[in-house]
Structures are given as structure tokens and as C-alpha cells.
Scaffold this active site. Structure first.
Site, PDB file in Angstrom:
ATOM      1  N   CYS A   8      16.885  41.996  63.202  1.00 59.79           N
ATOM      2  CA  CYS A   8      17.276  41.356  64.448  1.00 59.79           C
ATOM      3  C   CYS A   8      17.452  39.855  64.327  1.00 59.79           C
ATOM      4  O   CYS A   8      17.095  39.256  63.326  1.00 59.79           O
ATOM      5  CB  CYS A   8      16.199  41.585  65.504  1.00 59.79           C
ATOM      6  SG  CYS A   8      15.928  43.288  65.886  1.00 59.79           S
ATOM      7  N   GLY A  35      22.408  41.476  63.593  1.00 54.74           N
ATOM      8  CA  GLY A  35      22.273  42.758  64.286  1.00 54.74           C
ATOM      9  C   GLY A  35      23.487  43.035  65.138  1.00 54.74           C
ATOM     10  O   GLY A  35      23.880  42.184  65.936  1.00 54.74           O
ATOM     11  N   ASN A 112      11.880  39.627  66.055  1.00 54.75           N
ATOM     12  CA  ASN A 112      12.515  39.947  64.769  1.00 54.75           C
ATOM     13  C   ASN A 112      11.409  40.278  63.762  1.00 54.75           C
ATOM     14  O   ASN A 112      10.506  39.470  63.558  1.00 54.75           O
ATOM     15  CB  ASN A 112      13.330  38.735  64.295  1.00 54.75           C
ATOM     16  CG  ASN A 112      13.926  38.911  62.906  1.00 54.75           C
ATOM     17  OD1 ASN A 112      14.172  37.935  62.220  1.00 54.75           O
ATOM     18  ND2 ASN A 112      14.168  40.130  62.477  1.00 54.75           N
ATOM     19  N   GLY A 113      11.495  41.452  63.139  1.00 55.51           N
ATOM     20  CA  GLY A 113      10.487  41.855  62.154  1.00 55.51           C
ATOM     21  C   GLY A 113      10.070  43.292  62.384  1.00 55.51           C
ATOM     22  O   GLY A 113      10.614  43.971  63.261  1.00 55.51           O
ATOM     23  N   TYR A 258      20.982  37.432  51.066  1.00 54.59           N
ATOM     24  CA  TYR A 258      21.986  38.199  51.800  1.00 54.59           C
ATOM     25  C   TYR A 258      21.947  38.036  53.323  1.00 54.59           C
ATOM     26  O   TYR A 258      22.982  37.872  53.956  1.00 54.59           O
ATOM     27  CB  TYR A 258      21.831  39.676  51.439  1.00 54.59           C
ATOM     28  CG  TYR A 258      22.699  40.624  52.229  1.00 54.59           C
ATOM     29  CD1 TYR A 258      24.074  40.676  52.019  1.00 54.59           C
ATOM     30  CD2 TYR A 258      22.153  41.464  53.193  1.00 54.59           C
ATOM     31  CE1 TYR A 258      24.875  41.535  52.756  1.00 54.59           C
ATOM     32  CE2 TYR A 258      22.958  42.338  53.924  1.00 54.59           C
ATOM     33  CZ  TYR A 258      24.313  42.366  53.703  1.00 54.59           C
ATOM     34  OH  TYR A 258      25.098  43.216  54.422  1.00 54.59           O
ATOM     35  N   SER A 299      28.898  37.835  51.095  1.00 60.73           N
ATOM     36  CA  SER A 299      27.714  37.129  50.616  1.00 60.73           C
ATOM     37  C   SER A 299      27.641  37.015  49.098  1.00 60.73           C
ATOM     38  O   SER A 299      26.731  36.386  48.577  1.00 60.73           O
ATOM     39  CB  SER A 299      26.450  37.789  51.170  1.00 60.73           C
ATOM     40  OG  SER A 299      26.472  39.145  50.869  1.00 60.73           O
ATOM     41  N   ASP A 361      28.033  40.202  42.990  1.00 56.89           N
ATOM     42  CA  ASP A 361      27.634  40.789  44.280  1.00 56.89           C
ATOM     43  C   ASP A 361      26.185  40.394  44.537  1.00 56.89           C
ATOM     44  O   ASP A 361      25.458  40.018  43.620  1.00 56.89           O
ATOM     45  CB  ASP A 361      27.779  42.318  44.233  1.00 56.89           C
ATOM     46  CG  ASP A 361      27.854  42.933  45.633  1.00 56.89           C
ATOM     47  OD1 ASP A 361      27.776  42.185  46.630  1.00 56.89           O
ATOM     48  OD2 ASP A 361      27.981  44.168  45.721  1.00 56.89           O
ATOM     49  N   ASP A 362      25.752  40.494  45.811  1.00 60.43           N
ATOM     50  CA  ASP A 362      24.395  40.044  46.139  1.00 60.43           C
ATOM     51  C   ASP A 362      23.334  41.087  45.812  1.00 60.43           C
ATOM     52  O   ASP A 362      22.190  40.752  45.547  1.00 60.43           O
ATOM     53  CB  ASP A 362      24.312  39.643  47.616  1.00 60.43           C
ATOM     54  CG  ASP A 362      24.795  40.749  48.510  1.00 60.43           C
ATOM     55  OD1 ASP A 362      24.076  41.728  48.687  1.00 60.43           O
ATOM     56  OD2 ASP A 362      25.937  40.653  49.011  1.00 60.43           O
ATOM     57  N   CYS A 398      10.987  48.494  51.971  1.00 65.37           N
ATOM     58  CA  CYS A 398      10.425  47.320  52.652  1.00 65.37           C
ATOM     59  C   CYS A 398       9.807  47.737  53.977  1.00 65.37           C
ATOM     60  O   CYS A 398      10.402  48.520  54.705  1.00 65.37           O
ATOM     61  CB  CYS A 398      11.543  46.319  52.906  1.00 65.37           C
ATOM     62  SG  CYS A 398      11.108  45.002  54.051  1.00 65.37           S
ATOM     63  N   CYS A 449       7.935  36.521  49.977  1.00 66.31           N
ATOM     64  CA  CYS A 449       7.698  37.946  49.737  1.00 66.31           C
ATOM     65  C   CYS A 449       8.787  38.414  48.771  1.00 66.31           C
ATOM     66  O   CYS A 449       9.966  38.104  48.948  1.00 66.31           O
ATOM     67  CB  CYS A 449       7.816  38.734  51.042  1.00 66.31           C
ATOM     68  SG  CYS A 449       7.768  40.523  50.774  1.00 66.31           S
ATOM     69  N   CYS A 452      10.032  44.089  47.384  1.00 65.77           N
ATOM     70  CA  CYS A 452      10.983  45.172  47.092  1.00 65.77           C
ATOM     71  C   CYS A 452      11.460  45.118  45.638  1.00 65.77           C
ATOM     72  O   CYS A 452      12.116  46.036  45.171  1.00 65.77           O
ATOM     73  CB  CYS A 452      12.149  45.159  48.056  1.00 65.77           C
ATOM     74  SG  CYS A 452      12.886  43.557  48.242  1.00 65.77           S
TER      75      CYS A 452
HETATM   76 FE1  SF4 Z   1      11.181  43.297  52.639  1.00 59.26          FE
HETATM   77 FE2  SF4 Z   1      11.947  42.674  50.153  1.00 59.26          FE
HETATM   78 FE3  SF4 Z   1      12.220  40.928  52.153  1.00 59.26          FE
HETATM   79 FE4  SF4 Z   1       9.775  41.481  51.243  1.00 59.26          FE
HETATM   80  S1  SF4 Z   1      11.466  40.497  50.083  1.00 59.26           S
HETATM   81  S2  SF4 Z   1      10.391  41.335  53.397  1.00 59.26           S
HETATM   82  S3  SF4 Z   1       9.981  43.670  50.756  1.00 59.26           S
HETATM   83  S4  SF4 Z   1      13.295  42.857  51.948  1.00 59.26           S
END
Ligand code: SF4
Length: 455
Positions: A8, A35, A112-113, A258, A299, A361-362, A398, A449, A452
Site C-alpha cells: 500500500c 497499489g 502500509n505493511g 523495485y 524499474s 532487470d530488478d 516475506c 531487512c 527474502c
Molecule cells: Fe519482505 Fe524482503 Fe522486504 Fe524484508 S527485504 S520486508 S523479507 S520483501
């Protein structure tokens, strides 16, 4: 799924004029990339101690007409939301913002989240007799804040107490019927949130591009774990802290790869600059002899520019993108799906024919789209196609507000890089390393973070 989708975008304003609805509409247009399933605006009507709302499924310009904006009351405070569903279904009931009543008033929330303990909180609230109209975690947040606003007798205390209960990712704006705008970013700062200022007041947005579109000058990011309170177009309280950040968690690095617009600046780093850096690092990590460098629109373009600059291989347009397909782009059968990639992205034969092409590509999620793109380049006469990817292999799903696919559908979770290269029909395939990606984003002021890519 071709690309991971952001959940979002949020926008909110507190003004010393009554144009909050129109400015929020402009802000949402600038956040449309975050979104496309639904959009909504909630505005405060102080005389009535009430909040008016309009929301529906569709793009911002489909949900709102000039008339529907003018039909909303003149207002100093408004919040807005564009939705992509990762929790709850894509139904009208799940479109935000959400309204919730507390003992002496009403509030609206846009979020958002992804809240990872939303199910448990919903059960707790249901036991207290609170009823839900939707299936999304955003409604849980709204009801939780309303509940604690009643028990704490103040909106700010209610917001703080509710947010302390939330696990997961949460950048949110809250409008109260008493003409307050409150902005909150979770302690880990998974999703971006920033503040801008103009002569007419203060705006809060998921990305700085939306501030600029509304005529606001970027002031600062909301810090991870911070609550900011805005009234009558002025910040009246800031730096109110939620609990401490958790080790190893932070801003989603995929915002740079991205999700975000290249003209946004997030936590001190330009999205464009980060992608350019990714391209340069990719060129160092995975050099190849070639005639041209192309980016997959949109992107992949900035990283392609960086790859070209570092490698000295000329940049060229490899594709023409059809920008007018929108969501009417429906392809129920496999034959139509195959044709769809070409309908959306057609190779520029004059540029690629007879050439050794580096294509940037991203990300690669399932590998189906990139395979079709490689084939289309070869069909257009490219002699070699070398794929370079500006994010490391996606291996894990994720839980923090994106819909990265389940692990069995992530091609990098199931195959080695060599196997993927063979499957997509490329001559070579190179992903940026995680260290390289972090280096590309090293001007960012917060921790990332990267869950992923690496467990
Ligand atoms: Fe999700 Fe990867 Fe972003 Fe962490 S870095 S919030 S696991 S998409």
C-alpha cells in the site's frame, strides 16, 4: 505473479486551509505505483466531530471524479490510501482508510505493511464485543486504536498503546474527528514514511515523491519507532518512541530495488542513486563482452544506466512499452498469457538485431516473464542475451507487507543459478550479491531487512 507487489501507500495532511481532500487526492495519484486495487480518502468535519469517507475498488482516478472530491466537505485534515491486497481479499470492504468509533468520537486509519499478529488481535477484540466488516489487518489496527483511545481517554495514548501491541510492519496515518493527524512508523521501520512542509501545513506520505506532487518540501523521514502529532498545520509533538527495534530487522531493501519511485528519497538515500549504484556493482561482479545494455522497463532502467556507465557498453532502448494497457490487460489462457508479454513489452528490433545484449532487470520471481522476454529478444534477432539482476536470488517469502510468492514458486528457491539460466534461455545470468546490494544502498541512514534473500 511476475513481480512482488507492495501492499500500500498512505498519505495524510493537516492544513491551515480547507483543501485537504484535493491535496490528498494529488498525493494518492503520486503513490499509485504502490497499489492499484483500491483507493480511499477520509476527511475530518470538525463541526460534526465526524469523519467522511469515500473509497472503492479501482485506480485513484477511477474512484474519484472532480464531482466526488467537491462533494466531500471542506476539511483541514484528510488521510488517503492506495491498496494492493496481501492480507484480506480484494473486495470493496477491504479498501482503506478504515473508520472506527471510540467513546467520544471517531477516527480513521490508513496503513502500509503487514501485521503478523493481526489474527490474534482480532480474536481478542472480538471477545470484547468489537465487530469487523472486513478481513484486513488495517481494520484490526483501527479498532485497536479506537479501543485504547476509549480506555486511555486520549487519542495519542490510544495510538501508542495500540501500536505497542502490533507485530510486523506498520507505517500508518491516523485522523481523529478532533482534527488531529498522527503518523506512526513501526520500531523496525520496515516501510518508509516521511514528512513535508508547505505554507499551508504539513503532509505525511509513504514516499517523498508524493510530498513534492502536493507542493510540500521534504522535511524529514518519520524515524523507525516514532510517533508524530500534527494539528492545524503544525507539528505539535514528535519523537514519541515506541518499543526498541529488533536485531536484524529494518527498512525493506526492496523499496530501493523495485517498489519505490526513482524520484523518491528514503531515509537519506535517493532511490535513483541506489539503483544506479546497483547497476555499477553488477557490472563489476558480472562483466561480459556485449554490444548494448538494455533495461527491462521500468524499474530495470536505472540499474541498466549504471551497468552501462561502469562497463563502457553503450546503453540502448531494447523495448517499447505499451503504457495504456492498465488493468484491462486480462489474459485467461496460456496462449493469451504468452502473447501478453509482447503486447506489453515489444522488442525494438532495430536496436537488438544481430547484437549481444546485456539485459538488466530488478528481480526474478518465478522466471516465467523473463524467459518470455529473452525469447522475444532472440526472436527479434539478438545474437546473445545476458541477464543481469539488480537483486540477489529471491529464496524466501516475506511476512512484512509484500506478496512475494510462496517458496515453492520462487525459482531461486528451487534451482541453482545455472539451472535458471538454462530454463529462461539466457546465455549467461548474474545476480548482484547481497553484499553488493547493501553497498549500493550504503548512504541509507537505517538498517535493512534482507530476509527474502538470506535467512
Ligand atoms: Fe519482505 Fe524482503 Fe522486504 Fe524484508 S527485504 S520486508 S523479507 S520483501
Amino acid at each position: 505473479m511476475q513481480k512482488p507487489k507492495e501492499e500500500c501507500g498512505v498519505f495524510g495532511v493537516s492544513l491551515n486551509t480547507n483543501e485537504a481532500v484535493g491535496i490528498t487526492y494529488n498525493g494518492l495519484l503520486a503513490l499509485q505505483h504502490r497499489g492499484q486495487e483500491g483507493a480511499g480518502i477520509a476527511c475530518v468535519c470538525v463541526e460534526e466531530n465526524d469523519i467522511h469517507i469515500k473509497k472503492d475498488l479501482g485506480l485513484v482516478k477511477e474512484v474519484f471524479t472532480t464531482k466526488s472530491i467537491l462533494d466531500m466537505p471542506p476539511s483541514n485534515v484528510a488521510i488517503g490510501h492506495v491498496r494492493y491486497s496481501t492480507t484480506g481479499f480484494n473486495t470493496r470492504q477491504n479498501v482503506a482508510p478504515f473508520l472506527a468509533d471510540y467513546l467520544t468520537g471517531r477516527l480513521a486509519v490508513a496503513h502500509n505493511g503487514n501485521i503478523t499478529n493481526a489474527k490474534e488481535l482480532r480474536v481478542e477484540l472480538k471477545k470484547l464485543g468489537i465487530r469487523f466488516a472486513a478481513t484486513t489487518d488495517s481494520e484490526v489496527i483501527a479498532q485497536l486504536i479506537a479501543y485504547y483511545t476509549t480506555t486511555e481517554k486520549r487519542t495519542l495514548s490510544g495510538v501508542k498503546k495500540a501500536c505497542e501491541k502490533l507485530e510486523g510492519a506498520c507505517s500508518l496515518v491516523v485522523a481523529s474527528g478532533k482534527n488531529k493527524l498522527i503518523a506512526v512508523r513501526d520500531s523496525n521501520g520496515f516501510r518508509p514514511l516521511c514528512i513535508g512542509k508547505s505554507d499551508s501545513g504539513i503532509a505525511v506520505a509513504s514516499e517523498s515523491c508524493a510530498l513534492e506532487s502536493g507542493g510540500f518540501e521534504f522535511l524529514r523521514d518519520v524515524a523507525p519507532g516514532e510517533i508524530v502529532v500534527i494539528e492545524n498545520g503544525e507539528i505539535v509533538a514528535e519523537g514519541i518512541q515506541l518499543r526498541d527495534k529488533q536485531a536484524g530487522k529494518g527498512l525493506c531493501i526492496f523499496e530501493f530495488v523495485y517498489f519505490s519511485r526513482p524520484d523518491s528519497i528514503i531515509d537519506g538515500l535517493s532511490v535513483y542513486e541506489s539503483r544506479y549504484n546497483m547497476g555499477q556493482i553488477l557490472a563489476k561482479e558480472h562483466p561480459v563482452e556485449a554490444d548494448i545494455v538494455c533495461g527491462v522497463p521500468d524499474s530495470g532502467m536505472e540499474a541498466a544506466i549504471g551497468y552501462s556507465a561502469m562497463s563502457g557498453i553503450p546503453l540502448a532502448f531494447g523495448f517499447v512499452k505499451n503504457r495504456y494497457l492498465g488493468r484491462s490487460f486480462i489474459y485467461p489462457t496460456q496462449t493469451e498469457r504468452d502473447a501478453a508479454v509482447k503486447l506489453k513489452l515489444n522488442p525494438l528490433r532495430a536496436n537488438v538485431s544481430g547484437k549481444r545484449v546485456v539485459l538488466v532487470d530488478d528481480s526474478i520471481v518465478r522466471g516465467t516473464t523473463i524467459g518470455k522476454i529473452v525469447k522475444s529478444l532472440k526472436d527479434a534477432g539478438a545474437s546473445e542475451v545476458h541477464i543481469r539482476v539488480s537483486s540477489p536470488p529471491f529464496k524466501y517469502s516475506c511476512g512484512y507487507g509484500t506478496d512475494i510468492d510462496s517458496e515453492e514458486n520462487l525459482i531461486a528457491n528451487q534451482m541453482s543459478t545455472e539451472e535458471i539460466c538454462q530454463k529462461i534461455g539466457a546465455d549467461t545470468l548474474g545476480y548482484i550479491s547481497l553484499e553488493g546490494l547493501i553497498e549500493a544502498c550504503n548512504k541509507c541512514s537505517v538498517e535493512f531487512c534482507t530476509a527474502c534473500f538470506k535467512k
